[in-house]
Design an enzyme around this catalytic site. Structure first.
Site, short mmCIF file in Angstrom:
data_model
loop_
_atom_site.label_atom_id
_atom_site.label_comp_id
_atom_site.label_asym_id
_atom_site.label_seq_id
_atom_site.Cartn_x
_atom_site.Cartn_y
_atom_site.Cartn_z
N GLY A 165 0.78 -1.23 0.00
CA GLY A 165 0.00 0.00 0.00
C GLY A 165 0.82 1.28 0.00
N LYS A 237 -4.10 -7.49 4.42
CA LYS A 237 -5.19 -8.46 4.56
C LYS A 237 -5.39 -8.85 6.02
CE LYS A 237 -3.62 -10.29 0.14
NZ LYS A 237 -2.86 -11.38 -0.49
N ARG A 292 6.32 -15.95 -4.13
CA ARG A 292 6.65 -16.62 -2.86
C ARG A 292 5.41 -17.32 -2.34
NH1 ARG A 292 3.73 -13.24 0.23
NH2 ARG A 292 3.76 -11.01 -0.22
#
Length: 453
Positions: A165, A237, A292
């Site tokens: 972000g 998240k 990843r």
């Protein structure tokens, strides 16, 4: 197969990797900073090497010290986990230079997918839908304004080397474009040492849906279905679930095929995630690729009955991809348990855990490195555990999560457990009526905080 793997990470993901290695008969080496000397990943690894003081800049982010630990202990491979050096192309190259296998993609792939504008060009060329925007880096305010006028407002100015972000600015009014553009450049320079930005049209009321993929580096790629990751705060998240409430079999097939095309175009090796924005009409657009393992990988494991870390290790060792027909069964939800106070704008809450009780029962999984008297340091990420549940249906999974959260006791520090409890009762969340901006208008209700000291 490898004889010994070094885990270049800490916390729950290091412990998670150690478990799979031991189940595969592979010896493990933990690395740790001085503040982590009593951590569980240090205790359960076969060997452990101290690599520096608490600062990650002087320990977990020091390739030279990690490689030294690898050479001293004689490992065959290094698993980077997520965060730290997991998407560092230079570290991947250094591992190769020292004849140690980096469990992940090649340096070139990491570089290509880490440069957001190049990644978008690559995906566009591979036939993966992308959000309308600039064709690469935007050099000036004037050029940016012209592009924004052409694709239409609102637009997002994004740092090309960004993540989490940072280096992002929403522009809804042309009058605010210059300030937003220059602000994004400054933040990008400060955060990543790279001021380059690009411009994308904003997808109104988007859902964040990602596809888990696995490639063997020889052109073979499979996918494991999708994860819904729209419940996020400041692009971080907090709750994930699989499958997504808005994805049906037809859309899953379309997104999965697009993700495979994108991964095949870069000859991808290892586990990775293609992240999409999905609009209200269920059009999907490439957002970025994470090269990843993801924090939220357990929910995919729960609904596909696959060990993704084992898959990572096997393809890194040169084994062909074995599972070709992955199916999703049931519904899984993950709540990230962070040492943060949701009643005080999610402010960090480091300190000593004075009581710790994990929930249990059928379909309940807890990935954590915390224990009674564990000291949560202020030095690293605030994640102390992940609560994962699986049930036959989404409604049953939410009800199971409510029960599991009620059983989860953490005392001595504030945690995000009360937030998750309120979310599991939220009518819009339960109905699947949300997007990535859902938490912008969410307010915590005052309740008795059982887990607070």
């Amino acid at each position: 197969m490898f004889d010994k793997i070094l885990i270049a990470n800490r916390g729950e993901i290091a412990l998670r990797i150690i478990r799979t290695c031991h189940e595969m008969g592979i010896n493990t080496v933990a690395v740790y900073s001085t503040i982590d000397r009593d951590a569980l990943h240090v205790r359960f690894a076969d060997e452990a090497v101290c690599i520096g003081p608490p600062s990650s800049q002087e320990s977990y982010l020091r390739p030279d010290r990690i490689i030294a630990a690898a050479e001293v202990t004689g490992v065959d491979a290094i698993h980077p986990g997520y965060g730290f050096l997991s998407e560092n192309a230079e570290f991947s190259a250094i591992c190769s230079d020292h004849d140690v296998k980096f469990i992940g993609p090649s340096p070139n792939t990491i570089d290509l997918m880490g440069e957001k504008s190049l990644a978008k060009k690559t995906m566009d060329k591979a036939g993966v839908p992308t959000v309308p925007g600039s064709d690469g880096i935007v050099e000036s305010v004037e050029e940016g304004k012209a592009i924004a006028d052409e694709i239409g407002y609102p637009v997002m100015v994004k740092a090309s080397a960004g993540g989490g972000g940072r280096g992002m600015r929403l522009v809804e009014d042309p009058a605010n474009f210059q300030r937003a553009f220059e602000g994004a450049q400054s933040e990008a320079e400060a955060g990543f040492g790279n001021p380059d930005v690009y411009i994308e049209k904003v997808v109104v009321k988007p859902r964040h849906v990602e596809i888990q993929i696995l490639g063997d580096g020889d052109g073979n790629v499979i996918h494991f279905g999708e994860r819904e990751c729209s419940i996020q705060r400041r692009h971080q998240k907090l709750i994930e679930e699989a499958p997504s409430p808005i994805v049906d079999e037809e859309l899953r097939e379309e997104m999965g095929e697009a993700a495979i095309r994108g991964a095949e175009s870069v000859n991808y090796e290892g586990a990775g995630t293609i992240e999409f924005l999905v609009d209200a009409d269920r059009n999907f657009y490439f957002m970025e690729m994470n090269t990843r393992i993801q924090v939220e990988h357990p929910i995919t494991e729960e609904v596909t009955d696959c060990d993704l870390v084992e898959h990572q290790i096997r393809v890194a060792a040169g084994e062909p991809i074995s599972d070709q027909n992955i199916t999703m069964d049931g519904h899984a939800i993950e709540c990230r348990i962070n040492a943060e106070d949701p009643f005080k704008n999610f402010s960090p809450s480091p300190g000593t855990v004075t009581a710790f009780h994990q929930p249990g029962g059928q379909g309940v999984r807890v990935d954590t490195h915390a224990y009674v008297n564990y000291v949560i340091p202020p030095t690293y990420d605030s994640l102390i555990g992940k609560l994962i549940v699986r049930a036959k249906t989404r409604e049953q999974a939410m009800d199971k999560m409510k029960r599991a959260l009620d059983e989860f006791i953490v005392e001595g520090v504030r945690t995000t457990i009360p937030f998750h409890q309120q979310m599991m009762h939220n009518a819009d969340f339960r109905a699947g009526n949300f997007d990535t901006r859902f938490l912008d208008n969410f307010t915590m209700r005052p309740v008795e905080e059982k887990e607070a000291a």
